[in-house]
Scaffold this active site. Structure first.
Site, mmCIF file in Angstrom:
data_model
loop_
_atom_site.group_PDB
_atom_site.id
_atom_site.type_symbol
_atom_site.label_atom_id
_atom_site.label_comp_id
_atom_site.label_asym_id
_atom_site.label_seq_id
_atom_site.Cartn_x
_atom_site.Cartn_y
_atom_site.Cartn_z
ATOM 1 N N ARG A 260 17.295 7.840 14.567
ATOM 2 C CA ARG A 260 15.912 7.460 14.275
ATOM 3 C C ARG A 260 15.285 6.797 15.483
ATOM 4 N NH1 ARG A 260 16.406 5.404 7.914
ATOM 5 N NH2 ARG A 260 17.505 7.293 7.269
ATOM 6 N N ARG A 275 19.064 -2.465 13.230
ATOM 7 C CA ARG A 275 18.137 -1.337 13.343
ATOM 8 C C ARG A 275 18.408 -0.613 14.654
ATOM 9 N NH1 ARG A 275 13.099 -0.720 10.677
ATOM 10 N NH2 ARG A 275 13.126 -2.876 9.977
ATOM 11 N N GLU A 349 18.005 -4.698 3.369
ATOM 12 C CA GLU A 349 18.261 -3.399 2.746
ATOM 13 C C GLU A 349 19.565 -2.760 3.234
ATOM 14 O OE1 GLU A 349 15.100 -0.460 3.159
ATOM 15 O OE2 GLU A 349 16.622 1.105 3.015
ATOM 16 N N SER A 352 18.987 2.792 -0.441
ATOM 17 C CA SER A 352 17.694 3.184 -0.973
ATOM 18 C C SER A 352 17.916 4.390 -1.875
ATOM 19 C CB SER A 352 16.750 3.529 0.185
ATOM 20 O OG SER A 352 15.466 3.744 -0.333
ATOM 21 N N ARG A 391 24.698 -1.056 10.000
ATOM 22 C CA ARG A 391 23.857 -1.994 9.259
ATOM 23 C C ARG A 391 24.650 -2.804 8.224
ATOM 24 N NH1 ARG A 391 18.043 -1.439 6.712
ATOM 25 N NH2 ARG A 391 17.587 -0.896 8.860
#
Length: 427
Positions: A260, A275, A349, A352, A391
């Site tokens: 990403r 991140r 988070e 999801s 993460r």
RNA sequence: GGAGAGUUGGCAGAGUGGUAAUGCAGCGGAUUGCUAAUCCGUCAUCCCGAAUAGGGAUGCACAGGUUCGAGUCCUGUACUCUCCGCCA
């Protein structure tokens, strides 16, 4: 994608959905509907021309030599008119498709309504937030203390937002994936390791395009993209098929490196492992029948599995019911799981979990034949994180740390780390 | 990178430039009755239509082209298989 007939017949409901999701500036329903009616008119009239032309063509074979030139001339003339009309139709269709590709899914009536993340609702909190008798370290300090990373050096080699982890931490990362893959397999999932390379079409199928092109790595030499999640690949794996109902539900436990650009996150989470541009993710992906009760059942099952993952990792977490304005375009309903990060004194988070209903299936043209009525229907798709690393390492090593900087390994994870109960330099 | 072969419905599989055979599976119906068989229809998208009546258009990997007419001929692209070369 939505069904245009549904949109026309339920205009007010759809407008309400657009309002709730915050798409009123992006989509104008009146424009869309009038485009559709002009397309329908063009279709009707061009089809009448095609019919006449077909009749002429078919009559040539049995026509006499004297009759033929006149028929051919007439047919040619019709062909020209038809071609023009089809070009007009094509132009209108393109405009229509462009709007339809930006049309978000309708949110569940049970979704909390809100403009952004402030509208999300905490459904429950599970697990005790750890109380330390010493000053806890953050995950970067723990990595330095235990010789678990090469964060500064790797930034020089690979740039910002990349990570290199070493020793027990590197194996811990893989152990988490192994644990989750075993769990998913036990739940009936097919373990599948997939590429991170994707053509453009699957990005539209997933619903990432045309919305967020900036977030995706693109490799122009080969005209391919790097996948941000195995969901992208799994969602298109069966594209254009008509699946036999007996094969449903299809449960995939996808594993892939993920990429990403994090273009919209400048300045956020620049320190450590939260991140990064490249990470590893085990993904839960479900393809089931077009039945809202069934897909909602699967949505709950996926949520439960990811809660089990956090419980097995002995991490305190909260479950969020994501509100209409914070959900992405494809989603009907979304839950996020957030695990406790002591150094930030908040939940972050980790998972999801989304029910997409038939929105993606319409884009990928993924259908099945329903045995009850013999009809061909779009499937429902759902996805949820299994585990995403590095993460997930952040709450993990911070919550399980000891005063000497070592980190305790919960029972369920030990088989994947050679039985170790604790890791760290001083162990 | 080079050479060759291929891609037709859910699956299998025909198709000398003139309306996409046939079989299997699914669905609907009929008939005969012993664990099933037979027959008929349907079985991709869309348009006209009140219609679950009846018409029609499109669809043979994708995009173009030639032709009155293309699954069939031509061009390009993608993918699959075989062989050669190179590389990890």
């Amino acid at each position: 994608m939505l069904d245009i007939k549904y949109i026309i017949e339920n205009k007010e409901l759809v407008q309400e959905g657009l309002n709730k999701k915050g798409y009123t500036k992006i989509i104008n329903l009146d424009d869309l509907i009038s485009l559709h009616s002009s397309i329908t008119k063009l279709k009707t009239s061009s089809q009448a021309k095609a019919e006449e032309k077909n009749k002429l063509s078919n009559s040539i074979k049995s026509a006499s030599a004297e009759e033929r030139p006149a028929i051919i001339a007439k047919s040619k003339e019709l062909g020209e008119a038809l071609k023009q009309e089809l070009e007009e139709l094509d132009a209108e269709q393109k405009k229509f498709d462009e709007i339809m590709l930006r049309m978000p899914n309708m949110p569940s009536p049970d979704c909390p309504v809100g403009p952004d993340e402030s509208g999300n609702v905490v459904i429950r909190k599970v697990g005790e937030i750890p109380q330390f008798s010493f000053k806890p370290r953050d995950h970067v300090e723990l990595m330095e203390l235990n010789d678990w990373g090469e964060m500064e050096r790797i930034a020089k080699v690979s740039g910002s937002r990349t990570y290199a982890i070493k020793n027990d931490l590197a194996q811990l990362e893989l152990a988490m994936h192994m644990m989750v893959l075993d769990k998913l397999r036990a739940h009936g999932f097919t373990v599948i390791a997939v590429p991170s390379i994707s053509k453009e079409k699957p990005l539209y199928g997933q619903g990432y395009l045309p919305f967020s092109r900036d977030e995706i790595y693109y490799m122009p030499a080969d005209d391919v993209y790097l996948s941000g999640t195995a969901e992208l690949i799994l969602n298109s794996l069966r594209a254009d098929e008509i699946i036999n109902e007996a094969e449903l539900p299809i449960l995939y436990a996808g594993f892939s490196p993920c990429f990403r650009r994090e273009a919209g996150a400048a300045g956020k989470d620049t320190r450590g492992l939260v991140r990064v541009h490249q990470f590893m993710k085990t993904e839960q992906f479900v393809i089931c029948k077009n039945d809202i009760n069934e897909s909602e059942k699967w949505h709950q099952t996926l949520l439960k599995i990811s809660e089990e993952v956090l419980q097995d990792l002995e991490l305190p977490y909260q479950v969020l019911d994501i509100c209409t304005g914070d959900m992405g375009a494809p989603k009907y309903r979304q839950y996020d799981l957030e695990a406790w990060v002591p150094s930030q004194n908040c939940y972050r988070e980790t998972h999801s979990c989304s029910n997409i209903t038939e929105w993606q299936a319409r884009r990928t043209n993924l259908r099945y034949r329903d045995n009850a009525d013999g009809k061909v229907k779009y499937v429902h798709t759902l996805n949820n994180t299994g585990i995403a690393t590095p993460r997930a390492l952040v709450p993990f090593i911070e919550c399980h740390q000891n005063e000497d900087g070592s980190v305790n390994i919960p029972q369920k994870l030990r088989p994947y780390l050679g039985g170790k109960t604790k890791i760290g330099k001083n162990v």
